[in-house]
Structures are given as C-alpha cells and as structure tokens.
Scaffold this active site. Structure first.
Site, PDB file in Angstrom:
ATOM      1  N   CYS A  92      -7.380   2.042  -1.591  1.00 36.98           N
ATOM      2  CA  CYS A  92      -7.123   1.165  -0.438  1.00 36.98           C
ATOM      3  C   CYS A  92      -7.119  -0.279  -0.929  1.00 36.98           C
ATOM      4  CB  CYS A  92      -8.200   1.360   0.629  1.00 36.98           C
ATOM      5  SG  CYS A  92      -8.005   0.247   2.043  1.00 36.98           S
ATOM      6  N   CYS A 129       0.841  -1.194   0.000  1.00 36.32           N
ATOM      7  CA  CYS A 129       0.000   0.000   0.000  1.00 36.32           C
ATOM      8  C   CYS A 129       0.879   1.249   0.000  1.00 36.32           C
ATOM      9  CB  CYS A 129      -0.920   0.026   1.218  1.00 36.32           C
ATOM     10  SG  CYS A 129      -1.958   1.510   1.282  1.00 36.32           S
ATOM     11  N   GLU A 146     -29.927 -12.210  21.413  1.00 37.07           N
ATOM     12  CA  GLU A 146     -29.275 -11.017  20.842  1.00 37.07           C
ATOM     13  C   GLU A 146     -29.991  -9.771  21.353  1.00 37.07           C
ATOM     14  OE1 GLU A 146     -27.257  -8.203  19.093  1.00 37.07           O
ATOM     15  OE2 GLU A 146     -26.583 -10.282  18.932  1.00 37.07           O
ATOM     16  N   CYS A 195      -1.279   5.962   6.784  1.00 37.71           N
ATOM     17  CA  CYS A 195      -2.613   5.535   7.209  1.00 37.71           C
ATOM     18  C   CYS A 195      -2.612   4.946   8.618  1.00 37.71           C
ATOM     19  CB  CYS A 195      -3.177   4.538   6.206  1.00 37.71           C
ATOM     20  SG  CYS A 195      -4.726   3.771   6.721  1.00 37.71           S
ATOM     21  N   CYS A 255     -12.375 -12.407  19.306  1.00 36.71           N
ATOM     22  CA  CYS A 255     -11.586 -11.503  18.458  1.00 36.71           C
ATOM     23  C   CYS A 255     -10.515 -10.786  19.280  1.00 36.71           C
ATOM     24  CB  CYS A 255     -12.494 -10.490  17.752  1.00 36.71           C
ATOM     25  SG  CYS A 255     -13.493  -9.489  18.862  1.00 36.71           S
ATOM     26  N   ASP A 310     -19.903 -15.640  21.090  1.00 32.40           N
ATOM     27  CA  ASP A 310     -19.197 -14.796  20.116  1.00 32.40           C
ATOM     28  C   ASP A 310     -19.333 -13.341  20.562  1.00 32.40           C
ATOM     29  OD1 ASP A 310     -17.904 -13.790  17.923  1.00 32.40           O
ATOM     30  OD2 ASP A 310     -19.521 -14.192  16.498  1.00 32.40           O
TER      31      ASP A 310
END
Length: 462
Positions: A162, A76, A342, A82, A420, A394
């Site tokens: 990008c 990039c 949820e 960035c 994550c 999750d």
C-alpha cells in the site's frame, strides 16, 4: 418527433464537468445531473445508465472517448480493486483545485467570507500513520487475507503493498499473513479468531503499536494467551520498532472495528508523536491505541498552525472535543489558559500527560459528555462575564450538536472550527449564523491525498 425516454443500461455520451464532495464526478444529460465514478473532469466518455432517478442519473464508464488532460496513471497497482484512494487518476494540483472549488460552492451562500489558500499535502505517499486491516481466510487453503474492504462490500482486497502507508507496515502485515497460525474470522459464518490488525505508527520516532482484534471475550482468552504471547515475542524480535502488542476483544458481529476491552500483551500501550511548528519548535504527544490523533502529522501541523494564527496572545481558550490535547498544546504558548473537554477517558489521561510533557502549566482538563460540561460552565457563569475568548471545535464527521453550539455561543466570543466534513460544517455554520456569529474565513487542507475527504479551518466572529 417524440423524444426517446432514457432507460436503465442505455449508453449515453457525456462530458465530465467537475468533482463533487462524494468523490464522484458530475456531468449532465438532457439537463439532468449525472454522477459517475472513476471519471476525471474534462473526460468525454460513453457511460451506461445504471440508475435513473427523478432528479439524477448514476452512470458507469464503458469507454473513454477523449481522456482529460488531467487524467494520470494511478501509482497504486490495486487502484481498481481497493477503492480506498479512489482519485489517484487525477493530477494532484488539479485535484486540490477541485477540492477548493467544492469548499467555495458549499459555502457560496455566506457573504464576505475570505477563502485562504488550500493547504496541500507534502507527502503523497507513505503518510498514513494509523492502519486498520480487516482479516479473513480462504476457504480451502486457509490462507490469510489482510487488507481493506472493496467499496460498498465486505469483500477483502488482499493488500501486500500500500503506497500511502510506510513500507514497514507492508512488511509487518505480510509477516502476520504468513506467520499467524490461530485462524481468521469469516464474517458470513461468524466464526474464526483474528478480525482486524491495527497499527499506530509514529512519523517522528518510527515506533509502532500493534493491536490484534479477536472474535472472543477476555474470559475465553486464557485458552490462547500463551500462543499469542509467543506470537508477540516473534513479531517484535523481527520488528523491534513494535514497542507494544495488544489484544482487543470484539466478539460482537458489528461494523465496529474494536470492542471495549483491551489487554496489553507486551511492551508499552502508547507511542510518542511530534508535531513541528513553523518556527521549528516541536510538541510531543503520547498516543494510546484508542485515542484519536490525525493520521497525517505534517498536514496536521499546518492545520494547527492556521488555528494558531487566528488566535491573539494571552487568550482564554475552550478546547472542546479536545482529544489528547493535540490542538490545545500547539496553542499553549499563546494562551492565558486552555480548558480541555473530552469524553474518552484514555484520551484525557493522554492529554494530562501531554500537557506535562510539553511543560504546559496553564491548562484544565474535564472528562465527560461535552454538552453536559458546557452546561455546567454556563451555570457557573450565567451572564457570560468570564466566558472564553475563543472556543476551538474539532468534532467528528457528524459535526457538532445544535444544543452544544447554542451553549458554546454563550460561552465564547469567537470560534475556530476544525472540520473533516464540509457538509456538516456548512450546516453548523448556518446554526452559528443564527446565533450571532459570522463566518469570516475558511481554509481547506488535504489530510487524505487522492481521496474525496476535505479538512478545513473556519473562523467565526461574534
């Protein structure tokens, strides 16, 4: 002779040892840890000490004496400006090894854990399916700036190309940059209209949702509604794969990108995405603007396939933090029943639609605070006689709530945790260990190539 004390701005020579979970690299100077950005394990560098702490030093490279054999040229052109994909200077396979080592080191206190092979990304470019560009304008010419904030600042890097997003997104953002005539938001003055441009892109259909985030409320919007409708007509004529244009109202000065109120201007307020399983079967998902969905669908499919491999046929499954049903639907052909929880209403509406889209009949959906709903399940079954065979977790980056984990430990016999953030997963794994669950296996995945982010699937057995 008395040893000279290291001072701020002193230049020191370092051998870079490894990547750490923040995206910095680690070296040592006289026994003290030194963290350096933009380094590559194996580099020998001269670096300036920019911060000296009791326990560590932060340093900045001033010269690369000997580059690492794993140092490569970033693809990039805005790599240094960035701050987004800040690990593009590391050869990809070696970077995956570094991420795998971070996982192993993070969970070194857990005995008898099986580390499964790290899931690599298939596409290293053009993979990003959710794009959020901040908007501002120049002082004199009022030229629009669209892009991402430079690291640790609110200064926008004007991005015209990008490589990690589909090329059509570049074209759309450039069209907005050249054709939007209603002014842009200037954060320092808290004035101006357009704050962010958001695009959701379907990797399967190539269709897109465009959302314009403005610095006004819905009442004021009547003054410019006709102008924005004209802009929506023009941009969808130029890019017919934009199947919906929305305006989101966010007049508050906040770090939150979107406000709570959104108006559909043209077309649909959703797109469809498909995820493919190993046996060639695909699952279709309806995704609204506000609903969470993984930004790298091919890697998401591999993660969900890992989850599926851990769960036996005819299992009852609690899909906690279930979103639009992305994981639950992927498991539905193995499950006796899926119970999805949820708290986002638009996600629940999408989840119900998605279960029907995929011909799933063995599901139940609950809207509301997950912890409260888990408590209700426990009240209805205090002895856990009808508890779930598996719970799928999750959660967001902050991980799961301790009380929620305590309740889930009474509701489920086994837990599959999709994370994550290795740090919060490790914290939650210790809590689950105290609650009688052993961490049996862990598999990392590269959802965000050339960043420090690590996804993982952890399997806990009671």
């Amino acid at each position: 002779m008395e040893k000279e004390i290291l001072k701020q701005d002193d230049i020191i020579e370092l051998t870079v040892e490894k990547l750490v979970n923040t995206g910095s690299c680690l070296a040592h100077y006289e026994g003290k840890a030194v963290f350096i950005d933009n380094a590559v394990p194996g580099d020998i560098v001269k670096a300036r000490a920019v911060r000296i702490n009791k326990n560590f030093i932060r340093a900045k490279i001033v010269e690369i004496i000997t580059p690492s054999k794993y140092r490569v040229k970033p693809f990039c052109p805005l790599f240094n400006a960035c701050g987004g994909c800040n690990l593009q200077n590391i050869e990809y396979d070696f970077l995956v090894e570094q991420k795998e080592n971070i996982l192993k080191e993070t969970f070194r206190s857990f005995e008898e854990i099986e580390f499964k092979p790290f899931i690599k990304a298939e596409n290293l470019k053009g993979y990003r399916c959710k794009i959020q560009n901040a908007v501002s304008e120049t002082k004199v010419s009022k030229r629009l700036l669209l892009g991402y904030y430079k690291e640790n600042t609110h200064e926008i890097t004007n991005i015209k190309f990008c490589p990690i997003q589909p090329k059509i997104i570049d074209e759309i953002m450039n069209f907005v940059r050249e054709n939007w005539k209603l002014g842009a938001y200037i954060e320092k003055k808290d004035k101006g209209l357009l704050k962010h441009v958001l695009i959701r892109y379907s990797s399967s259909s190539k269709k897109m949702l465009l959302t314009l985030v403005i610095n006004k409320d819905a009442e004021w919007f009547n003054k410019i509604e006709a102008d924005i409708k004209d802009f929506a007509d023009i941009i969808t004529l130029k890019f017919p794969d934009i199947t919906g244009v929305l305006v989101n109202f966010n007049p508050k000065k906040t770090n939150k990108i979107t406000g709570d109120d959104t108006k559909l201007i043209l077309g649909d307020d959703f797109i469809y995405e498909k995820l493919y399983s190993n046996n060639g079967i695909y699952y279709t998902y309806k995704i609204s603007k506000d609903s969470f969905f993984q930004i790298n669908p091919p890697v998401a499919s591999k993660i969900f396939e890992t989850v599926k491999s851990l769960i036996p046929e005819n299992s009852s499954i609690l899909d906690a933090y279930g979103g639009v049903g992305s994981i639950g639907i992927f498991l539905s052909d193995k499950a006796k029943k899926i119970t999805l929880v949820e708290e986002c209403e638009s996600a629940i509406l999408d989840a119900k639609a998605n279960f029907k889209l995929n011909n799933c009949k063995n599901y139940e959906v609950f809207l509301g605070d997950a912890k409260k709903i888990f408590k209700d399940f426990l009240k209805a079954d205090p002895k856990g006689k009808k508890c779930f065979d598996y719970a799928i977790l999750d959660p967001p980056r902050k991980g799961s709530d301790k009380e929620a984990l305590e309740i889930i430990s009474k509701l489920a016999k086994n837990i599959v945790y999709v994370s994550c953030n290795p740090s919060t997963l490790e914290r939650d794994a210790k809590i689950l260990k105290e609650l009688g669950f052993n961490l049996k296996s862990l598999q990392g995945a590269d959802m965000f190539p050339f960043t420090h982010h690590i996804e993982s699937v952890a399997y806990f057995e009671k």
